[in-house]
Design a protein around this motif. Structure first.
Motif, PDB file in Angstrom:
ATOM      1  N   MET A 260       0.688  -0.965   0.132  1.00 55.61           N
ATOM      2  CA  MET A 260      -0.253   0.151   0.093  1.00 55.61           C
ATOM      3  C   MET A 260       0.665   1.459   0.099  1.00 55.61           C
ATOM      4  SD  MET A 260      -3.309  -1.490   0.126  1.00 55.61           S
ATOM      5  CE  MET A 260      -3.883  -1.691  -0.125  1.00 55.61           C
ATOM      6  N   MET A 261       1.858   0.689   0.436  1.00 54.97           N
ATOM      7  CA  MET A 261       2.263   2.312   0.781  1.00 54.97           C
ATOM      8  C   MET A 261       3.964   2.586  -0.906  1.00 54.97           C
ATOM      9  SD  MET A 261       2.677   4.410   3.184  1.00 54.97           S
ATOM     10  CE  MET A 261       3.905   4.950   3.002  1.00 54.97           C
ATOM     11  N   THR A 262       4.025   1.787  -1.127  1.00 57.04           N
ATOM     12  CA  THR A 262       4.730   1.335  -2.422  1.00 57.04           C
ATOM     13  C   THR A 262       3.697   2.314  -3.399  1.00 57.04           C
ATOM     14  OG1 THR A 262       6.313  -0.194  -2.850  1.00 57.04           O
ATOM     15  CG2 THR A 262       5.136   0.475  -5.030  1.00 57.04           C
ATOM     16  N   ARG A 263       2.146   1.199  -3.788  1.00 57.75           N
ATOM     17  CA  ARG A 263       1.171   2.590  -4.498  1.00 57.75           C
ATOM     18  C   ARG A 263       0.981   3.546  -4.315  1.00 57.75           C
ATOM     19  NH1 ARG A 263      -4.695   1.874  -2.681  1.00 57.75           N
ATOM     20  NH2 ARG A 263      -5.772   2.682  -4.313  1.00 57.75           N
ATOM     21  N   LEU A 264       0.940   4.275  -2.816  1.00 58.27           N
ATOM     22  CA  LEU A 264       0.737   5.432  -1.854  1.00 58.27           C
ATOM     23  C   LEU A 264       1.737   6.736  -3.311  1.00 58.27           C
ATOM     24  CD1 LEU A 264      -0.329   7.782  -1.350  1.00 58.27           C
ATOM     25  CD2 LEU A 264       0.612   7.084   0.606  1.00 58.27           C
ATOM     26  N   LEU A 265       3.114   6.453  -2.796  1.00 55.20           N
ATOM     27  CA  LEU A 265       4.169   7.178  -3.053  1.00 55.20           C
ATOM     28  C   LEU A 265       4.586   7.027  -4.643  1.00 55.20           C
ATOM     29  CD1 LEU A 265       6.286   6.209  -0.082  1.00 55.20           C
ATOM     30  CD2 LEU A 265       4.689   7.964  -0.309  1.00 55.20           C
ATOM     31  N   ASP A 266       4.273   5.556  -5.142  1.00 55.70           N
ATOM     32  CA  ASP A 266       4.782   5.858  -6.859  1.00 55.70           C
ATOM     33  C   ASP A 266       3.371   6.302  -7.531  1.00 55.70           C
ATOM     34  OD1 ASP A 266       6.694   4.203  -5.808  1.00 55.70           O
ATOM     35  OD2 ASP A 266       6.399   2.318  -7.327  1.00 55.70           O
ATOM     36  N   ARG A 267       2.630   5.944  -7.131  1.00 58.31           N
ATOM     37  CA  ARG A 267       1.101   6.872  -8.049  1.00 58.31           C
ATOM     38  C   ARG A 267       0.701   8.079  -8.031  1.00 58.31           C
ATOM     39  NH1 ARG A 267      -0.732   9.671 -10.001  1.00 58.31           N
ATOM     40  NH2 ARG A 267      -2.676   9.058 -11.223  1.00 58.31           N
ATOM     41  N   TYR A 268       1.106   8.693  -6.135  1.00 52.83           N
ATOM     42  CA  TYR A 268       0.670   9.906  -5.872  1.00 52.83           C
ATOM     43  C   TYR A 268       2.022  11.085  -5.417  1.00 52.83           C
ATOM     44  CZ  TYR A 268      -3.962   8.345  -6.460  1.00 52.83           C
ATOM     45  OH  TYR A 268      -5.059   7.548  -6.706  1.00 52.83           O
ATOM     46  N   GLY A 269       3.143  10.013  -5.137  1.00 51.36           N
ATOM     47  CA  GLY A 269       4.365  10.902  -5.091  1.00 51.36           C
ATOM     48  C   GLY A 269       4.529  11.799  -5.999  1.00 51.36           C
ATOM     49  N   ASP A 270       5.284  11.978  -7.142  1.00 51.47           N
ATOM     50  CA  ASP A 270       5.198  13.421  -7.529  1.00 51.47           C
ATOM     51  C   ASP A 270       3.388  14.371  -8.434  1.00 51.47           C
ATOM     52  OD1 ASP A 270       8.036  12.638  -8.103  1.00 51.47           O
ATOM     53  OD2 ASP A 270       7.619  10.671  -9.155  1.00 51.47           O
ATOM     54  N   VAL A 271       2.726  14.106  -7.884  1.00 46.81           N
ATOM     55  CA  VAL A 271       1.910  14.404  -7.638  1.00 46.81           C
ATOM     56  C   VAL A 271       1.915  16.000  -7.153  1.00 46.81           C
ATOM     57  CG1 VAL A 271      -0.737  14.735  -8.196  1.00 46.81           C
ATOM     58  CG2 VAL A 271       0.043  12.605  -8.253  1.00 46.81           C
TER      59      VAL A 271
END
Length: 576
Positions: free
Chosen positions: A267-278
């Protein structure tokens, strides 16, 4: 890579002599886009927007049969201004011609006749369905393309490799923004059509129909949901919860959680990879990405991992609202009501879904620009890394190759950082006139025009504001409910870290990027925005009270004051 549409006027705001002068670039009424900026936009951002804005709207209006040629965009002293251009009208037109003349134009003007016919076809064929289905069909490939750019090890690239990366990131960003404006009508027309019919059937305000759309725009709170899922996984893992509660620096906490096996790491990978650069703090490449404010991410995860599940069920509330509305509709029209509601619910999430992808592309471009800025500072070409955002694309590529920046770059950047929205006039070139009444148009064209008029009205129309200092602050009730809590005045992402669970956010406006802070909030109050603005949509989706378009809320509500927000009445009271 073509740069044909990018503005070549890169001299920046005319502020060398002191006070800025606001001179429109051409005849017509130019309106400040106050809902999408807090300060002057970056030179790079203004150039890329100017390159796609008019082209995108021109294509979209032609596709949907609107009696508009386009909406033009211009940076005036660095601020974003737009100008609506009716099809076939002179540049300085302020309102429609007399009815008799307008009727003659509809009969004999070839372009207007073609648009009227096209609008009829659009409404009969539900052409928005094609655009909406294409968006969702192509979304995985678009996200994969952006993710691939975000994964490139640009910190290891030499100058030529970095230039190549920047060119590709620019192309993706430009294509996303062009598509954003081109498909704007695909969400506006069906949602506006439903709301216009609700008004005609019930005699109530168009806003009454918005309650029936709650829970149907998951994209509006997508980043928040990803954060909620990560928080739930952490709460179920004692060791992960201890890491989150520990005293390590926030960035280290996030990386340790990401590295865990099982649900927490996933879940943390999903959060940071998808939204980290937003981009999370505005509508410009100069604004911050989620990964640049790790303290806020950790604070939000802590709040949600220790909170009880929210009882708000947006879809159930929407069904209750729809049933109440349907009961007010004449029985013979209820099947039509059902069909229009279904179309509106399909179209409603498109705007924020597109924006979520576009802000990601913009954030990946920001990442590349920061790398160029860091290299330029090391080489002695720049004094500040964030000056890089006030390069044009051509200047950015030159800087990446090791060349010197333009001499006025620091001045451009200084104005972007210090300019205030209050300095920019809301209109230049006069006041806007009203469009032709929909009833002047035949059949399908009248229906399409009414739909666009209702939608844009709910997007831009704000409350009255300006009451006595001791009177309640008045805006538009965007989401029902009443809450009491401390007001937290937020003017930029630098203020995000002051937010605490249970705060009532008070801000000039919010953007889709603010979604990361939603789990902390008890309510939202904004100076600007209508009932289809971002803060209005997310407050309905998330189930807390919202008051938008209050005009002077940030001036009248002290930071930390105890306030009561009433989302039904559209008021905010300062209690102490």
């Amino acid at each position: 890579m073509t740069m044909a549409h990018e503005s070549t006027d890169a001299k920046g705001p005319g502020i060398a002599a002191g006070k800025p002068t606001f001179i429109p670039p051409s005849r017509g009424v130019w309106m400040l886009d106050a809902s999408h900026c807090e300060r002057p936009r970056s030179t790079w951002g203004n150039a890329v927007f100017a390159g796609v804005y008019a082209d995108g709207f021109r294509q979209g209006f032609a596709r949907y049969g609107a009696l508009l040629d386009t909406i033009e965009y211009a940076a005036i002293e660095g601020y974003p201004y737009t100008c609506v251009r009716p099809l076939g009208a002179p540049p300085d037109a302020k309102g429609p011609p007399p009815k008799w003349l307008f009727k003659l134009l509809l009969l004999f003007h070839p372009a207007l006749r073609k648009r009227v016919a096209r609008a009829k076809d659009v409404m009969e064929a539900r052409s928005w369905r094609e655009d909406i289905e294409r968006f969702w069909r192509e979304l995985p490939a678009e996200e994969a393309r952006i993710a691939a750019l975000a994964a490139e090890p640009i910190e290891q690239y030499d100058d030529d490799e970095l230039v190549d990366h920047v060119q590709r990131a620019y192309q993706v960003t430009r294509e996303r923004l062009l598509e954003h404006f081109r498909t704007a009508a695909a969400s506006m027309v069906p949602v506006g059509d439903f709301l216009a019919h609700v008004v005609r059937w019930t005699g109530g305000p168009p806003a009454a129909g918005l309650a029936a759309l709650r829970g149907h725009s998951a994209a509006s709170v997508g980043g928040t949901r990803a954060c909620e899922d990560a928080a739930a996984a952490i709460a179920a893992d004692a060791e992960a919860a201890a890491i989150l509660a520990g005293g390590e620096p926030a960035a280290a906490v996030l990386e340790r959680l990401r590295a865990r096996d099982g649900a927490v790491g996933h879940m943390m990978t999903r959060l940071l990879d998808r939204y980290g650069d937003v981009i999370v703090s505005g509508h410009d490449v100069a604004e911050l990405r989620l990964r640049e404010i790790p303290d806020l991410v950790v604070k939000t995860l802590r709040a949600r991992s220790s909170a009880t599940a929210q009882a708000h069920d947006a879809r159930a509330a929407a069904e209750r609202s729809a049933a109440e509305l349907r009961a007010q509709v004449p029985e013979a029209d209820r099947a039509t009501f059902d069909a229009l509601l279904a179309e509106a619910r399909v179209a409603y999430p498109l705007r924020d879904a597109r924006g979520g992808v576009d802000f990601w592309a913009l954030g990946v471009m920001r990442r590349a620009m920061l790398e160029i800025g860091e290299c330029a500072v090391r080489r002695g070409r720049l004094e500040r890394i964030d000056d890089v955002f006030d390069c044009t694309q051509a200047e950015l590529l030159a800087l990446a190759r090791g060349e010197a920046p333009p001499v006025e770059l620091a001045q451009r950047a200084r104005w972007r950082r210090t300019g205030k929205l209050e300095e920019a006039p809301p209109f230049l070139g006069g006041a806007p006139g009203e469009p032709p009444p929909p009833e002047w148009l035949p059949g399908g064209a009248a229906r399409a025009a009414a739909a666009l008029g209702v939608y844009l009205g709910l997007l831009w129309t704000e409350g009255e504001g300006g009451g006595r200092r001791d009177a309640p602050i008045r805006g538009l009730g965007a989401s029902p409910g009443r809450r009491t809590g401390p007001a937290r005045l937020i003017r930029s992402a630098a203020d995000f870290e002051r937010l605490q669970r249970g705060d009532i956010l008070v801000a000039p406006i919010t953007t889709p990027a603010y979604n990361v802070i939603l789990p902390l909030l008890a309510g939202v109050v904004t100076d600007r925005g209508g009932l289809l603005s971002h803060p209005a949509i997310v407050s309905r989706e998330y189930g807390f009270p919202g008051v938008v378009g209050a005009k002077d809320a940030t001036a009248r509500i002290p930071d930390g004051a105890l306030v009561e927000i009433d989302g039904d009445a559209g008021t905010v009271k300062v209690l102490k």
